[in-house]
Design an enzyme around this catalytic site. Structure first.
Site, PDB file in Angstrom:
ATOM      1  N   TRP A  33     -33.578-137.832  60.679  1.00  0.00           N
ATOM      2  CA  TRP A  33     -32.565-137.425  61.662  1.00  0.00           C
ATOM      3  C   TRP A  33     -32.537-135.921  61.869  1.00  0.00           C
ATOM      4  O   TRP A  33     -31.703-135.417  62.596  1.00  0.00           O
ATOM      5  CB  TRP A  33     -31.184-137.935  61.242  1.00  0.00           C
ATOM      6  CG  TRP A  33     -30.895-137.762  59.792  1.00  0.00           C
ATOM      7  CD1 TRP A  33     -30.327-136.688  59.195  1.00  0.00           C
ATOM      8  CD2 TRP A  33     -31.150-138.718  58.755  1.00  0.00           C
ATOM      9  NE1 TRP A  33     -30.222-136.894  57.847  1.00  0.00           N
ATOM     10  CE2 TRP A  33     -30.704-138.142  57.542  1.00  0.00           C
ATOM     11  CE3 TRP A  33     -31.707-140.005  58.719  1.00  0.00           C
ATOM     12  CZ2 TRP A  33     -30.814-138.800  56.318  1.00  0.00           C
ATOM     13  CZ3 TRP A  33     -31.801-140.650  57.501  1.00  0.00           C
ATOM     14  CH2 TRP A  33     -31.352-140.058  56.314  1.00  0.00           C
ATOM     15  N   GLU A  46     -25.205-140.299  60.667  1.00  0.00           N
ATOM     16  CA  GLU A  46     -24.027-139.819  59.960  1.00  0.00           C
ATOM     17  C   GLU A  46     -23.120-140.960  59.510  1.00  0.00           C
ATOM     18  O   GLU A  46     -22.560-140.920  58.424  1.00  0.00           O
ATOM     19  CB  GLU A  46     -23.240-138.833  60.834  1.00  0.00           C
ATOM     20  CG  GLU A  46     -23.973-137.534  61.120  1.00  0.00           C
ATOM     21  CD  GLU A  46     -24.373-136.771  59.859  1.00  0.00           C
ATOM     22  OE1 GLU A  46     -23.762-137.020  58.787  1.00  0.00           O
ATOM     23  OE2 GLU A  46     -25.288-135.938  59.922  1.00  0.00           O
ATOM     24  N   TYR A 129     -15.310-135.178  59.144  1.00  0.00           N
ATOM     25  CA  TYR A 129     -16.681-134.854  58.763  1.00  0.00           C
ATOM     26  C   TYR A 129     -17.676-135.235  59.862  1.00  0.00           C
ATOM     27  O   TYR A 129     -18.484-134.419  60.318  1.00  0.00           O
ATOM     28  CB  TYR A 129     -17.094-135.551  57.453  1.00  0.00           C
ATOM     29  CG  TYR A 129     -18.589-135.495  57.293  1.00  0.00           C
ATOM     30  CD1 TYR A 129     -19.209-134.329  56.863  1.00  0.00           C
ATOM     31  CD2 TYR A 129     -19.401-136.561  57.702  1.00  0.00           C
ATOM     32  CE1 TYR A 129     -20.584-134.224  56.808  1.00  0.00           C
ATOM     33  CE2 TYR A 129     -20.772-136.469  57.643  1.00  0.00           C
ATOM     34  CZ  TYR A 129     -21.357-135.308  57.195  1.00  0.00           C
ATOM     35  OH  TYR A 129     -22.713-135.197  57.161  1.00  0.00           O
ATOM     36  N   ASP A 147     -18.260-132.553  52.986  1.00  0.00           N
ATOM     37  CA  ASP A 147     -18.621-133.865  52.461  1.00  0.00           C
ATOM     38  C   ASP A 147     -18.644-133.776  50.938  1.00  0.00           C
ATOM     39  O   ASP A 147     -18.294-132.756  50.364  1.00  0.00           O
ATOM     40  CB  ASP A 147     -19.991-134.309  52.992  1.00  0.00           C
ATOM     41  CG  ASP A 147     -21.105-133.582  52.284  1.00  0.00           C
ATOM     42  OD1 ASP A 147     -20.955-132.375  52.063  1.00  0.00           O
ATOM     43  OD2 ASP A 147     -22.117-134.209  51.925  1.00  0.00           O
ATOM     44  N   CYS A 204     -29.000-125.671  37.194  1.00  0.00           N
ATOM     45  CA  CYS A 204     -28.580-124.263  37.199  1.00  0.00           C
ATOM     46  C   CYS A 204     -29.740-123.305  36.953  1.00  0.00           C
ATOM     47  O   CYS A 204     -29.719-122.175  37.407  1.00  0.00           O
ATOM     48  CB  CYS A 204     -27.476-124.042  36.170  1.00  0.00           C
ATOM     49  SG  CYS A 204     -25.981-125.001  36.525  1.00  0.00           S
TER      50      CYS A 204
END
Length: 222
Positions: A33, A46, A129, A147, A204
Site C-alpha cells: 500500500w 488501513e 486514526y 496508532d 535499543c
DNA sequence: AAGCCGGGGGA
DNA sequence: TCCCCAGGCTT
C-alpha cells in the site's frame, strides 16, 4: 507536574524528527500500500490494519484487490461474499462497514471517497486514526495520526514509558509532524515502532534515539 | 475511561 | 497460557 510530563523541548523534538526521517531513508519497509495513492486502496489497507499485524494483512490485501479493484467493484458485490473474503482477519464488522462505505461513495460521491477529514470521520468504521491516514497517505495532506506503534514510541522517547493521556500524545503527534514530509514522517513513525521500538524486547542497541530517549535513560535493561 | 469487538502468531 | 497487533464504537 513532574518534569517528564512537561511538553518536550524544541531541541528534543527536532532531533527526533531529523533522526527518524534519516533512519526511515535506510530502513523503511516495502509494503504494497506504499506503492499507491489511490484513496480506495489506502482506505482498504488501513481498515485491514486496524488491530491486525502487517504480515497477516499483506496476502489478504492482494486477494482483496484482485476481487474488488475499485469502489464500484466492492459496492457491486454482496455483503455475504465480502465477509467471506475478509475471513480470517477478525473484527468482522470491518468488511461490512467497508462495504457500506463503498455503497455510500457510489450513491453520494459519484464513486469517489470524500476528501475532507470531517466527511471521512462521518463514515462508520473510520475514526481519528484512519481519517488521518487517508488524508496523509492518499491525499497528501499532512495530518497527525496515533496508532499502537506511535503511541508507544512517543511515550517511551518523550515520557519515559509511563502512562500518558491520549490528548497529550495527540498534541505531540501534531507538534512533531513536518508539514513538508507528512507522508514519510507518519510512515516512519510506524515502521520505527514496528521494527525498533517494539512492545517486547525493543532494539535499543540499534536505536538512533537512544541518546535522548527517556525510557532508555531511566531503565537501561534494554 | 473502560469494555467490547476476532483471530492468529510469537514468546 | 498470555501478550500483542497500523482502532472504532458504545457506555
Amino acid at each position: 507536574m513532574t518534569p517528564a510530563a512537561r511538553r518536550p523541548t524544541r531541541d528534543r523534538r527536532t532531533a527526533f524528527v531529523r533522526r527518524l526521517l534519516r533512519w526511515y531513508g535506510h530502513h523503511q519497509r516495502n509494503l504494497p500500500w506504499r506503492r499507491t495513492r489511490n484513496p480506495y486502496r489506502i482506505l482498504v489497507s488501513e481498515v485491514m490494519l486496524q488491530q491486525t499485524q502487517v504480515s497477516r494483512v499483506i496476502p489478504k490485501y492482494r486477494e482483496w484487490m484482485r476481487k474488488y479493484p475499485s469502489v464500484d467493484a466492492l459496492a457491486a458485490a454482496s455483503v455475504r461474499e465480502v465477509r467471506g473474503t475478509w475471513y480470517p482477519l477478525g473484527y468482522n464488522i470491518r468488511p461490512v462497514r467497508l462495504h457500506r462505505i463503498a455503497r455510500t461513495a457510489v450513491k453520494n460521491y459519484g464513486g469517489r471517497l470524500p476528501k475532507s477529514r470531517e466527511e471521512l470521520l462521518g463514515l462508520e468504521g473510520i475514526g481519528r486514526y484512519t481519517a488521518g491516514a487517508v488524508m496523509t497517505f492518499a491525499y497528501g495532506v499532512p495530518t497527525p495520526i496515533l496508532d499502537t506503534n506511535i503511541r508507544r514510541v512517543l511515550r517511551r522517547v518523550f515520557y519515559g514509558d509511563r502512562s500518558t493521556h491520549e490528548s497529550v500524545l495527540w498534541r505531540l503527534s501534531t507538534a512533531l509532524l513536518p508539514t513538508d514530509r507528512g507522508y514519510d514522517f507518519n510512515q516512519a513513525l510506524m515502521d520505527f515502532g514496528a521494527t525498533i521500538c517494539t512492545a517486547r524486547a525493543p532494539q535499543c542497541k540499534r536505536c538512533p534515539m537512544r541518546s535522548f530517549c527517556r525510557a532508555y535513560s531511566e531503565d537501561k535493561r534494554w
